[in-house]
Write a protein that holds these residues in place. Structure first.
Motif, short mmCIF file in Angstrom:
data_model
loop_
_atom_site.label_atom_id
_atom_site.label_comp_id
_atom_site.label_asym_id
_atom_site.label_seq_id
_atom_site.Cartn_x
_atom_site.Cartn_y
_atom_site.Cartn_z
N ARG A 1 0.82 -1.21 0.00
CA ARG A 1 0.00 0.00 0.00
C ARG A 1 0.85 1.26 0.00
O ARG A 1 0.42 2.30 -0.51
CB ARG A 1 -0.97 -0.01 1.18
N PHE A 2 2.05 1.21 0.57
CA PHE A 2 2.93 2.37 0.49
C PHE A 2 3.27 2.66 -0.97
O PHE A 2 3.21 3.83 -1.42
CB PHE A 2 4.21 2.15 1.29
N ALA A 3 3.59 1.62 -1.73
CA ALA A 3 3.91 1.81 -3.14
C ALA A 3 2.72 2.35 -3.91
O ALA A 3 2.85 3.26 -4.74
CB ALA A 3 4.38 0.49 -3.75
N GLN A 4 1.54 1.80 -3.66
CA GLN A 4 0.34 2.26 -4.37
C GLN A 4 0.00 3.70 -4.01
O GLN A 4 -0.39 4.50 -4.87
CB GLN A 4 -0.82 1.32 -4.04
N THR A 5 0.16 4.04 -2.73
CA THR A 5 -0.13 5.42 -2.30
C THR A 5 0.92 6.38 -2.85
O THR A 5 0.60 7.51 -3.23
CB THR A 5 -0.17 5.50 -0.76
N ALA A 6 2.17 5.94 -2.92
CA ALA A 6 3.22 6.80 -3.47
C ALA A 6 2.91 7.16 -4.92
O ALA A 6 3.11 8.31 -5.34
CB ALA A 6 4.58 6.10 -3.37
N SER A 7 2.42 6.20 -5.69
CA SER A 7 2.12 6.49 -7.10
C SER A 7 0.97 7.48 -7.22
O SER A 7 0.99 8.38 -8.06
CB SER A 7 1.80 5.20 -7.87
N ALA A 8 -0.04 7.32 -6.35
CA ALA A 8 -1.16 8.27 -6.37
C ALA A 8 -0.69 9.65 -5.94
O ALA A 8 -1.09 10.67 -6.52
CB ALA A 8 -2.27 7.77 -5.44
N SER A 9 0.16 9.70 -4.91
CA SER A 9 0.67 10.99 -4.44
C SER A 9 1.47 11.69 -5.51
O SER A 9 1.31 12.90 -5.76
CB SER A 9 1.54 10.76 -3.19
N ARG A 10 2.33 10.94 -6.19
CA ARG A 10 3.17 11.55 -7.23
C ARG A 10 2.32 12.07 -8.38
O ARG A 10 2.52 13.18 -8.87
CB ARG A 10 4.16 10.50 -7.75
N ALA A 11 1.37 11.25 -8.80
CA ALA A 11 0.52 11.66 -9.93
C ALA A 11 -0.28 12.90 -9.59
O ALA A 11 -0.36 13.85 -10.39
CB ALA A 11 -0.40 10.51 -10.32
N LYS A 12 -0.90 12.91 -8.42
CA LYS A 12 -1.75 14.05 -8.07
C LYS A 12 -0.92 15.30 -7.79
O LYS A 12 -1.31 16.41 -8.17
CB LYS A 12 -2.60 13.71 -6.84
N SER A 13 0.20 15.16 -7.12
CA SER A 13 0.96 16.35 -6.73
C SER A 13 1.74 16.94 -7.90
O SER A 13 1.88 18.16 -7.99
CB SER A 13 1.92 16.03 -5.57
N VAL A 14 2.22 16.09 -8.82
CA VAL A 14 2.99 16.60 -9.96
C VAL A 14 2.08 16.88 -11.15
O VAL A 14 1.94 18.02 -11.60
CB VAL A 14 4.10 15.61 -10.34
N GLU A 15 1.44 15.83 -11.67
CA GLU A 15 0.64 15.97 -12.89
C GLU A 15 -0.58 16.87 -12.70
O GLU A 15 -0.93 17.65 -13.59
CB GLU A 15 0.14 14.61 -13.36
N ASP A 16 -1.25 16.73 -11.56
CA ASP A 16 -2.54 17.39 -11.38
C ASP A 16 -2.50 18.61 -10.45
O ASP A 16 -3.54 19.16 -10.14
CB ASP A 16 -3.57 16.39 -10.85
N MET A 17 -1.34 19.00 -9.99
CA MET A 17 -1.27 20.20 -9.16
C MET A 17 -0.07 21.05 -9.53
O MET A 17 -0.23 22.19 -9.97
CB MET A 17 -1.25 19.83 -7.67
N ALA A 18 1.13 20.52 -9.36
CA ALA A 18 2.33 21.34 -9.63
C ALA A 18 2.38 21.81 -11.08
O ALA A 18 2.83 22.93 -11.36
CB ALA A 18 3.59 20.56 -9.27
N PHE A 19 1.94 20.96 -12.02
CA PHE A 19 1.94 21.37 -13.42
C PHE A 19 1.05 22.58 -13.68
O PHE A 19 1.24 23.29 -14.68
CB PHE A 19 1.46 20.21 -14.31
N TYR A 20 0.09 22.82 -12.81
CA TYR A 20 -0.80 23.98 -12.98
C TYR A 20 -0.42 25.13 -12.04
O TYR A 20 -1.06 26.17 -12.07
CB TYR A 20 -2.24 23.55 -12.75
N ARG A 21 0.58 24.92 -11.21
CA ARG A 21 1.06 26.00 -10.33
C ARG A 21 2.34 26.64 -10.85
O ARG A 21 2.61 27.80 -10.56
CB ARG A 21 1.30 25.44 -8.92
N TYR A 22 3.13 25.88 -11.56
CA TYR A 22 4.42 26.36 -12.08
C TYR A 22 4.30 26.43 -13.59
O TYR A 22 4.35 25.42 -14.29
CB TYR A 22 5.53 25.40 -11.65
N VAL A 23 4.15 27.65 -14.14
CA VAL A 23 3.74 27.75 -15.54
C VAL A 23 4.58 28.69 -16.41
O VAL A 23 4.07 29.29 -17.34
CB VAL A 23 2.25 28.18 -15.63
N PRO A 24 5.89 28.82 -16.16
CA PRO A 24 6.67 29.71 -17.05
C PRO A 24 6.68 29.23 -18.49
O PRO A 24 6.65 30.04 -19.42
CB PRO A 24 8.07 29.70 -16.43
#
Length: 798
Positions: free
Chosen positions: A441-464
């Protein structure tokens, strides 16, 4: 059979199997070897993507059912094409009335034979499954519940009743069920089943169980055995308990059919060598191709101008690394709070049962889980409880990450909890079901965390530079040098020669043509800044914040080829999605109507204006850069089509294709030209695809890849390589900088031998000698595809 090239069709009720069959003659003429179909199994009615499967035993009726799929396969075969199908092993739709397995679990509880299908923490729910499906608190919704025989109804929703409970008053009836109906907001903290990322409507499936695997793959494997399906694309393997074991079982069951996985690799992270697949679906290639057309110096200057214009700080993306870290904290502590709580409960139970570990306080274990999750440098660790911890697995949680996580503790003595959690996550503390569950479950949660924090959040916060914000990319370092690209292709040809490559997919936030246009801004950051000044002067509405304005104007420029009447319809939903995903001023779960109204007002008056001074300024600016955009578009296309791997073309991208984030990029495919691919990009695509099909020994798994070098003052502006000593690809990069510096100025490209060579994109042009002048090679177009004279094949004559 390994495909020579695949063509992705996004199936949906408005584009069923029969529509795909109608496109087959055109696609066969284009030169692909296989159609790549989005999921074909029964899904939620009306679904435009098919990843919300409800029945693994049936082909989707809305698409034409099994007979429609088999008829499509027959039509494809008649034209020399095979079928590759997208499969979804990780999750299915959590809609009880459509999902029989889930229905039986809700009716019978943990004793149901279907309970093994899903990861449900029955203890955390007091023996019940939380169903966060109500629009408001249960007390407000109880009046809308009604009993209909053995079914409990709430609006259009249906739930099974436990045997013998239908006669009870509603409050008692609710308490008597194996599930708990709850307010949708409870999912964040109370959910007790595994889901896809943070989407509670998609429940995770335990395909690691052999019986569940057999039940959920029976129909697809039947279609494989019957010759209907020739290859597989596996969606989201990171969500699986043991991806390597799953892929080994799938390969054995499918007879070793060509299979690629939607695996997102971070940086130089390699694909696990023990995976029984041909490779990834190609996001790693996408990043390298895009990066070739980004000027590193200009990208750095653009970042500086972004900071001056938007003044980003903190959560608002002032720096890429810190933006990702802040987003990860937000996701782990908010969106994935329930998943983090589960890991903490497991860790507490493990430590309580081990005398050597029981003095680790629950709060310290919770903090250790949080601090490690936000620092996992890749999508997930690949460790299996009870198995030896490999070096590759250790590198997913290296010592530097542990030290950094420990530094976050205010009480240093408690920081040793990080070591415990790291060892549990890597399966190094073996023994017992809880330890195995924690590792998984740590591995599965890590993948969800990475996807949501990078693809679905940071990509829309850092936009140069929004063209760099694509899955698998690195917005902090968007440029890729030719040497780095050659090193990547050399590894690909050696280790994964049949892997997929991609430029546009159903999940890309911007199509390749949009990204190619925006990448040119790294070659003219000063002109971009001047344009913003002019646009602000003539726009009648003010953006709610400068960061949104920067993002919106880049989006508008990237879509400058759209007809004016389409701009608002395409830009507004994409930018609303962007601000909601960013979660800074509004979000999906806590929307701010006034802020969102300010966004739509600004977009309508400015970036999406169909006429007036704003539109004129955008078109004028786009016109000055048109020839450089052309070089990027053609260069990226030719590189993808001729580099190692199997190119996957997304529907319509053989021509000019402007699309933003879904659902914009999932519109039905309707425009297959009767007379073949048209336009410069279409003709290039057809020539390259036919060449691949006719010369598999050059581009296939036995083919070779050799970097070629240019010599002269403009050598850095050429990328060139040779495939199997027979075909040379040469493209122009950073063409605006090239023009500003005076052109090729005598720069030459060294060819593999004296030739003679002919340019398949202009068959009348032939070259001899050990070198060719770049000015001559690129006299007609910024790209060239050379083949030895006499070896051109029908592709050159088409």
């Amino acid at each position: 059979m390994t495909p020579t090239a695949t063509y992705r069709l996004q199936l949906q009720p408005d584009f069923p199997f029969s529509a795909a069959a109608h496109a087959v003659p055109y696609l066969a003429g284009l030169g692909v070897s296989h159609l790549h179909l989005s999921p074909v199994l029964e899904a939620v009615p009306g679904s435009r993507h098919g990843y919300d499967v409800v029945d693994h035993g049936r082909v989707r009726a809305e698409l034409g059912g099994e007979e429609g799929l088999r008829e499509l396969a027959r039509t494809a075969r008649e034209h020399g094409l095979g079928l590759v199908v997208d499969i979804v092993p990780n999750h299915m739709a959590a809609v009880p009335r459509l999902n029989r397995a889930l229905w039986e679990v809700l009716r019978e509880g943990a004793e149901s034979p279907y309970a093994r299908w899903f990861d449900i923490d029955w203890a955390a729910g007091g023996g019940k499954v939380l169903l966060p499906v109500l629009a408001g608190p249960v007390g407000d919704e109880i009046g809308r519940l009604r009993v209909d025989g053995e079914v409990l109804r709430h609006g259009e929703q249906e739930f099974p009743l436990r045997a013998g409970t239908a006669h009870l008053p509603v409050p008692e009836l609710l308490d008597a069920q194996h599930y708990r109906l709850g307010w949708w907001r409870l999912a964040r903290t109370e959910l007790n089943y595994r889901r896809f990322f943070t989407i509670s409507e998609l429940i995770g499936v335990r395909v690691e169980d052999p019986e569940v695997f057999a039940a959920t793959h029976g129909k697809i494997l039947e279609l494989v055995r019957d010759g209907v399906v020739d290859g597989l694309r596996v969606d989201h393997p990171d969500g699986l308990a043991d991806p390597a074991a799953y892929l080994e079982r799938l390969s054995a069951a499918a007879g070793g059919r060509w299979t690629v996985v939607e695996k997102i690799l971070t940086g130089a992270e390699p694909l696990p060598a023990d995976w029984a697949v041909a490779g990834t679906t190609g996001y790693d290639a996408l990043h390298r191709i895009d990066g070739l057309f980004v000027d590193p110096m200009g990208a750095a200057e653009l970042i500086g101008r972004y900071r001056e214009y938007a003044g980003p700080a903190g959560d608002r993306g002032g720096d890429w690394t810190s933006t990702v870290r802040r987003a990860a904290y937000r996701v782990v502590t908010h969106e994935l709070a329930a998943e983090t709580a589960l890991l903490t409960r497991l860790a507490v139970r493990i430590c309580a049962g081990d005398p050597a570990l029981r003095d680790h306080a629950p709060w310290a274990l919770h903090a250790a889980v949080r601090e490690l999750l936000v620092r996992v440098p890749v999508y997930r660790p690949y460790a299996t409880a009870g198995a030896p911890c490999t070096e590759a697995a250790r590198e997913t949680l290296p010592d530097a990450v542990v030290r950094d996580a420990k530094a976050a503790f205010s009480v240093p003595e408690e920081a040793s909890a990080v070591d415990v959690v790291r060892d549990l996550a890597l399966g190094r503390l073996g023994g017992g079901p809880d330890r195995a569950a924690f590792c998984t479950r740590f591995a599965q949660t890590a993948s969800a965390s990475r996807a949501k924090s990078v693809e679905d959040m940071a990509f829309y916060r850092y936009v140069p530079l929004i063209s760099a914000n694509e899955v698998g990319g690195d917005p902090g370092h968007p440029a890729v040098t030719p040497d780095e690209f050659h090193a990547f292709c050399t590894r690909l040809a050696r280790d994964w020669p049949a892997a997929g490559t991609a430029l546009t997919t159903h999940d890309t936030k911007r199509s390749a043509d949009v990204r190619a246009r925006i990448a040119v801004l790294t070659e003219c950051p000063e002109q971009w800044s001047w344009l913003l000044v002019e646009l602000e002067r003539v726009t009648p509405a003010t953006a709610p914040d400068a960061q949104l304005a920067w993002h919106a104007w880049q989006t508008a420029y990237g879509c400058a080829e759209l007809p004016p009447r389409e701009m608002a319809a395409r830009l507004e939903p994409a930018l609303l999605k962007a601000v909601r995903e960013a979660g800074l001023s509004t979000s999906w779960t806590e929307p701010d109507p006034s802020y969102e109204r300010a966004v739509t007002d600004f977009v309508a008056a400015g970036p999406a204006a169909s006429s007036g001074p704003v539109r004129e300024a955008l078109e004028r600016f786009a016109g000055t850069l048109g020839r450089y955009v052309r070089a990027n578009v053609l260069g990226a296309a030719l590189v993808q089509l001729t580099m190692p791997g199997v190119p996957d073309l997304y529907q319509g991208t053989e021509r000019e294709y402007v699309a933003l984030v879904d659902p914009d990029n999932r519109r039905p495919f309707r425009h297959a030209p009767e007379n073949g691919a048209s336009g410069e990009k279409g003709e290039l695509t057809a020539v390259a695809l036919r060449l691949r099909r006719e010369r598999p020994e050059v581009f296939g798994e036995s083919g070779t890849y050799t970097p070629l070098s240019a010599r002269g003052p403009a050598a850095a502006h050429c990328l060139a390589f040779c495939r199997s000593g027979e075909v040379v690809t040469a493209v122009t990069r950073l063409s605006l900088r090239l023009a500003e510096s005076g052109g090729w100025r005598g720069t030459e490209l060294a060819l593999p031998d004296d030739g003679p060579w002919t340019d398949l994109l202009a068959p009348g042009r032939k070259f001899t000698g050990a070198t060719v002048a770049m000015a001559e090679l690129f006299a007609e177009r910024p790209v060239a595809l050379l083949s030895r004279v006499g070896r051109e094949g029908p592709a050159a004559r088409a």
